[in-house]
Enzyme design. Structure first.
Site, mmCIF file in Angstrom:
data_model
loop_
_atom_site.group_PDB
_atom_site.id
_atom_site.type_symbol
_atom_site.label_atom_id
_atom_site.label_comp_id
_atom_site.label_asym_id
_atom_site.label_seq_id
_atom_site.Cartn_x
_atom_site.Cartn_y
_atom_site.Cartn_z
ATOM 1 C CE LYS A 38 -22.570 67.802 41.712
ATOM 2 N NZ LYS A 38 -21.565 68.715 40.933
ATOM 3 C CG ASP A 90 -18.717 70.474 39.483
ATOM 4 O OD1 ASP A 90 -18.820 70.098 40.776
ATOM 5 O OD2 ASP A 90 -17.780 70.185 38.848
ATOM 6 C CB THR A 115 -18.994 70.665 44.859
ATOM 7 O OG1 THR A 115 -17.609 70.006 44.903
ATOM 8 C CG2 THR A 115 -18.995 71.080 46.412
ATOM 9 C CB SER A 116 -19.117 64.977 44.696
ATOM 10 O OG SER A 116 -20.273 64.967 43.757
ATOM 11 C CG ASP A 172 -12.876 70.108 42.518
ATOM 12 O OD1 ASP A 172 -11.863 71.020 42.507
ATOM 13 O OD2 ASP A 172 -13.116 69.424 43.171
#
Length: 229
Positions: A140, A16, A108-109, A18
């Protein structure tokens, strides 16, 4: 569980961004506060929500339907512009430098343009494999992002390890079949454990990598801030 170092053997690392590789909290607050001020919303409330939710969710909660697309477009521009506020977490650069090219990627989202800018702003490399919100239909904690990441790296999920800082991210990786190292700082250790993390670290630097014949040996140092007892 033993509080000493944990060894994980794998062929690829999926991370991931952040809260896992970078501290982007100041950049997120700055970007969304600017959007809120422009559209007449409460900057503090919007900025706080943006730290915990995806951009479309923030737009839906705080802005009228006719304002939401503008809010998303404005937040994209502001987030890219604020990337200079992003800082690499301790040991992130060393960890990435230790893994061969093609053996790691990011999942990542967030949106691709923002995450690319944040990695560069933090002085970290942008991997060839970068799975973002634009690349999946379900984010996610659905397993789709990590399944896609493993596919792009050409490995079976069981041969990859994920680094994650949120319970949703941990559940996503676990559901995809990866083992997971939880990075403390965003969520409590108990929350990451409950989500299924196999080990915990204080920061990315808590993971050391040794490479031999295409195999990664990860030595995961137990965190000082939380035990595995």
């Amino acid at each position: 569980m033993d509080a000493g170092p944990v060894t994980l053997i794998c062929r690829a690392l999926l991370l991931d961004v952040d809260g896992t590789l970078v501290d982007s909290a100041e950049a997120v607050r700055s970007a969304w506060a600017a959007v809120a001020e422009e559209l007449g919303a409460d900057p503090d409330a919007v900025a706080a929500a943006a730290l915990a939710r995806r951009a479309p969710e923030v737009a839906e909660e705080f802005f009228a339907p006719e304002e939401r697309q503008h809010a998303l477009d404005a937040s994209l521009r502001a987030s890219v512009a604020s990337a200079g506020l992003v800082r690499a977490l301790p040991g992130a650069a060393d960890l990435l430098a230790a893994v061969p090219d093609g053996a790691w990627g990011c999942v990542t989202s967030g949106r691709r343009e923002i995450l690319t800018a944040r990695l560069r702003g933090a002085g970290l490399p942008v991997p060839e494999v970068l799975v973002t919100a634009e690349d999946v239909e379900r984010g996610k904690p659905d397993p789709q992002p990590y399944l896609r990441g493993a596919e792009l790296l050409g490995v079976e999920p069981a041969d990859a390890v994920a680094l994650e800082d949120t319970p949703e991210g941990v559940r996503s990786a676990r559901a995809a079949g990866l083992r997971v190292v939880g990075v403390l700082g965003t969520h409590a250790a108990d929350d990451l454990r409950a989500a299924g993390a196999d080990a915990l670290v204080d920061a990315p630097g808590g993971v050391r990598v040794r490479v031999a014949d295409g195999v990664l040996e990860l030595t995961v140092t137990a965190p000082r801030t939380a035990s595995w007892s």
